[in-house]
Motif scaffolding. Structure first.
Motif, short mmCIF file in Angstrom:
data_model
loop_
_atom_site.label_atom_id
_atom_site.label_comp_id
_atom_site.label_asym_id
_atom_site.label_seq_id
_atom_site.Cartn_x
_atom_site.Cartn_y
_atom_site.Cartn_z
N GLY A 1 0.11 4.47 0.11
CA GLY A 1 -0.35 5.63 0.86
C GLY A 1 -1.60 5.27 1.62
O GLY A 1 -1.99 4.12 1.70
N ASP A 2 -2.22 6.29 2.17
CA ASP A 2 -3.46 6.10 2.87
C ASP A 2 -4.52 5.63 1.87
O ASP A 2 -4.58 6.12 0.75
CB ASP A 2 -3.89 7.42 3.51
N GLU B 1 0.75 14.00 -4.57
CA GLU B 1 0.64 15.23 -3.79
C GLU B 1 -0.36 16.19 -4.44
O GLU B 1 -0.49 16.23 -5.67
CB GLU B 1 2.00 15.90 -3.68
N THR C 1 -6.81 8.80 1.04
CA THR C 1 -6.26 9.97 0.36
C THR C 1 -5.47 9.56 -0.87
O THR C 1 -5.17 8.40 -1.07
CB THR C 1 -5.34 10.78 1.31
N THR D 1 0.87 -1.16 0.00
CA THR D 1 0.00 0.00 0.00
C THR D 1 0.91 1.22 0.00
O THR D 1 1.73 1.39 0.89
CB THR D 1 -0.91 0.00 1.25
N VAL E 1 -2.34 9.17 -3.54
CA VAL E 1 -0.91 8.87 -3.49
C VAL E 1 -0.11 10.06 -4.02
O VAL E 1 0.99 10.33 -3.59
CB VAL E 1 -0.60 7.59 -4.30
#
Length: 73
Positions: free
Chosen positions: A57-58, A65, A61, A55, A63
């Motif tokens: 990122g969260d 920016e 949210t 995984t 991945v």
């Protein structure tokens, strides 16, 4: 025009699962299915990739920016 009807053949007798066709004589093609109940096929990944997923990122949210969102349009 071709029409399909679902039936079960048991001991040489046809039992219609839907409305029987309204014909007195017709040429037919019969396809015998191996099972009377459909099987659900599940796809499984090969064992060679088991445990190799990550995984990045969260899960809620992004991945990427937020300042990079414009370049993705």
């Amino acid at each position: 025009m071709l029409k399909s009807y679902e039936a079960i053949i048991e001991n040489g007798q046809v039992q219609w699962l839907t409305d029987a066709p309204k014909v007195s004589k017709a040429r037919v093609i019969v396809t015998i299915l191996s099972d009377t109940e459909p099987k659900v096929l599940r796809r499984t990944p090969p064992a060679s990739i088991a445990g190799k997923g990550r995984t990045l990122g969260d899960l809620v949210t992004s991945v990427v920016e937020e300042q990079d969102w414009e370049c993705l349009k």
